[in-house]
Every structure is written in C-alpha cells, then in structure tokens.
Design an enzyme around this catalytic site. Structure first.
Site, short mmCIF file in Angstrom:
data_model
loop_
_atom_site.label_atom_id
_atom_site.label_comp_id
_atom_site.label_asym_id
_atom_site.label_seq_id
_atom_site.Cartn_x
_atom_site.Cartn_y
_atom_site.Cartn_z
N ASN A 11 11.16 -16.43 4.81
CA ASN A 11 11.72 -16.28 6.15
C ASN A 11 12.87 -17.29 6.31
OD1 ASN A 11 12.16 -16.92 8.95
ND2 ASN A 11 10.35 -15.71 9.43
N HIS A 14 15.18 -20.35 10.07
CA HIS A 14 15.54 -21.71 10.46
C HIS A 14 16.80 -22.23 9.79
CE1 HIS A 14 12.45 -21.63 13.27
NE2 HIS A 14 11.53 -21.37 12.36
N HIS A 47 13.62 -12.78 11.76
CA HIS A 47 13.14 -12.39 13.10
C HIS A 47 14.33 -12.39 14.05
CE1 HIS A 47 9.98 -13.32 16.50
NE2 HIS A 47 10.70 -12.24 16.74
N ARG A 49 15.13 -12.40 17.40
CA ARG A 49 14.44 -12.57 18.69
C ARG A 49 15.31 -12.07 19.82
NH1 ARG A 49 9.95 -16.46 18.25
NH2 ARG A 49 9.80 -16.20 20.49
N ARG A 53 17.88 -16.84 19.41
CA ARG A 53 17.96 -18.31 19.25
C ARG A 53 18.27 -18.72 17.82
NH1 ARG A 53 11.63 -19.84 20.18
NH2 ARG A 53 12.03 -18.69 22.09
N GLU A 74 11.43 -8.80 11.46
CA GLU A 74 10.39 -9.06 12.47
C GLU A 74 11.00 -8.73 13.82
OE1 GLU A 74 9.13 -13.08 12.15
OE2 GLU A 74 8.16 -12.75 10.24
N THR A 105 6.08 -17.81 17.22
CA THR A 105 5.17 -16.71 17.54
C THR A 105 3.75 -17.27 17.57
OG1 THR A 105 6.73 -15.32 16.36
CG2 THR A 105 4.61 -14.33 16.91
N GLU A 155 -0.20 -7.94 9.14
CA GLU A 155 0.00 -9.33 8.69
C GLU A 155 -0.90 -10.21 9.56
OE1 GLU A 155 4.01 -10.67 7.95
OE2 GLU A 155 3.49 -12.74 8.48
N HIS A 194 2.43 -17.65 8.59
CA HIS A 194 2.64 -18.59 9.70
C HIS A 194 1.98 -19.92 9.39
CE1 HIS A 194 3.71 -20.09 13.62
NE2 HIS A 194 4.44 -19.02 13.76
N1 PXP Z 1 5.14 -14.10 9.71
C1 PXP Z 1 5.50 -13.84 10.97
C2 PXP Z 1 5.15 -12.51 11.54
C3 PXP Z 1 6.21 -14.78 11.74
O1 PXP Z 1 6.56 -14.49 13.01
C4 PXP Z 1 6.58 -16.00 11.14
C5 PXP Z 1 7.38 -17.01 11.91
O2 PXP Z 1 8.57 -16.45 12.31
C6 PXP Z 1 6.20 -16.23 9.81
C7 PXP Z 1 5.46 -15.28 9.14
C8 PXP Z 1 6.58 -17.49 9.10
O3 PXP Z 1 5.98 -18.61 9.68
P1 PXP Z 1 6.43 -20.05 9.24
O4 PXP Z 1 7.88 -20.18 9.60
O5 PXP Z 1 5.54 -20.96 10.01
O6 PXP Z 1 6.23 -20.16 7.75
#
Ligand code: PXP
Length: 243
Positions: A11, A14, A47, A49, A53, A74, A105, A155, A194
């Site tokens: 992901n 960030h 994602h 959003r 952001r 996402e 999330t 998931e 997550h």
């Molecule tokens: N899976 C989903 C559905 C998420 O919303 C997120 C965070 O955006 C992640 C995985 C990844 O989480 P993390 O950034 O904490 O590794």
C-alpha cells in the site's frame, strides 16, 4: 485450501501523504509502486479516500497506466468511487468503511447490517470483472454476510490483532484463523491487512488459507531508514519464512 504463494500487496498511500505535506510532486507514489514491484510486491494497493488526503485521482490515472502488476483500489461504497472504479477497471477493488474524521480505516465494514447498500456495489464491480473484496472484522457473521453478498474475497482487519498483546493477541489471532478457515470453506478467498509489521506478520502469514496481505504504513516508515527495496524484501522474506 492452502494458498501456497502468499501474495504481498504494498500500500503506497503514505508516500502520497508525505508528498502532500508540501503540495508538490515529490515523493511520487508511482515511483514507489514501481520500486515495490521490482522488490517483489505482487500487487499495489491504493486508497482513494473521499477527502483525497493522500492518493489523488491523478495518482490513480498514473498508476493504472504505469503498473505492470495488479492494482487493488481501496474504496468506500459511494457512487463517486464506483464511477472511478468502473472507469479504470483495476484488477481488484476492496470496499472499506470510511469516516471523514478517522485517522485510518478503524474497523471493518458491516457487511451484515449494510447488505442492501453494498449489494449493488458488489454486483457492478463483479460485472466489470473487477475482483471485489470486503474489508471486514474476523467475525463469522461478517463472513456469512460476505457470502450472501457474493463477494469472492474478504480482507480481515488485523488492526485489533496488531494493537493487542499476550493472551488477548492470541485470542484475536484464533478469531482470524477461524474466520479464514470459514471463508475458504465457503469458497471465499481470505486476505488480511492493517497494522502489520516485521514483528507481528509471522503468525498471520502462517494461516494457511490466507492468500494475500496488504501492508503499507510500516513498510513506508521503515523505508525511511533502510530504503523501500529493503523493507519490501524483508517483509517478503518474513512472509515466506512463516509459510
Ligand atoms: N488493508 C486495508 C483494507 C486498508 O484500509 C489498509 C490501510 O489503508 C491496509 C490494508 C494497510 O494497513 P497499514 O497501512 O496499517 O499496513
């Protein structure tokens, strides 16, 4: 069902968070996605959003153009996001709950209570050949609701697991393992994500039915110290070791 090669979805949200702190175009999440792919990521997750952001519409355009590995979008279950998904037809879409004021999330989707709202989103995404997943808590009622909705993938939210310790973490791990077994028994492919880190990924990666992990924040944080290639490779290694 045992998914032998556990896929890693990186992901890159960030990277966009850091870019947006200054409003320019550096660091570029597309460059991060390409580097993650070179380091062994099986897919890229982003994602979009509602408040934009981090990831922007332009990022989704450029990711869709540039990526040679699958994109997992996402998205909240809104008409706006459905239009965007149908326009880009990413390989996969993961429907997540979204609250404007949350930092991340914070919990899973209520697939049971939200059946009537979610059903047309699942149907339309599936009709467009997008692999739909629902981001849910590791709870049998949610797995059964996903089954009724016809979602091919769920998931499991590992946020609680990641934040607990000791016996409480062990209990949450069992919930995830049981939910993954229930999903797989019903023909649903379980994923998880997550809050996963080098320290806590092993037991989740060892759950045999889980086919994919989506990991972002920790990998990007660690990349500050060791570089993205190293952080993705190390995570990959730990996932493979646990299998
Ligand atoms: N899976 C989903 C559905 C998420 O919303 C997120 C965070 O955006 C992640 C995985 C990844 O989480 P993390 O950034 O904490 O590794």
């Amino acid at each position: 069902m045992t998914a032998h090669h556990l896929r890693l979805g990186v992901n890159i949200d960030h990277v966009a968070t850091i870019r947006n702190a200054r409003g320019g175009d550096h660091p570029d999440p597309v460059r991060a996605a390409e580097q993650a792919a070179d380091a062994g990521a099986d897919g890229i997750t982003a994602h979009l959003r509602e408040d934009r952001r981090h990831i922007t519409d332009g990022d989704i355009d450029r990711l869709s153009e540039a990526l040679t590995i699958p994109l997992n979008l996402e998205m909240a279950a809104t008409d706006e996001m459905l239009d965007i998904a149908l326009r880009h037809t990413p390989h996969a879409a993961c429907i997540v709950p979204e609250k404007r004021e949350e930092r991340t999330t914070e919990g899973g989707l209520d697939a049971a209570g939200g059946h009537n709202h979610l059903a047309p989103f699942v149907r339309e995404l599936k009709n467009a050949n997008i692999r739909v997943s629902l981001f849910i808590e590791p709870d049998p009622a949610q797995v059964e609701a996903a089954l009724r909705l016809g979602a091919p993938v769920v998931e499991f939210h590992t946020g609680r697991y990641a934040h607990l310790d000791g016996e409480e973490r062990a209990t949450e791990l069992r919930r995830i393992a049981d939910a993954a077994a229930l999903a797989a028994k019903n023909g649903i492919e379980p994923h998880a994500g997550h809050g996963l880190t080098y320290d806590n990924v092993g037991p989740i990666a060892a759950i045999p039915q889980i086919a994919e992990l989506n990991i972002g924040h920790f990998l990007m944080g660690e990349a500050i110290f060791t570089g993205l290639e190293t952080s993705v490779k190390r995570m990959r290694e730990l996932m493979d070791l646990a299998r």
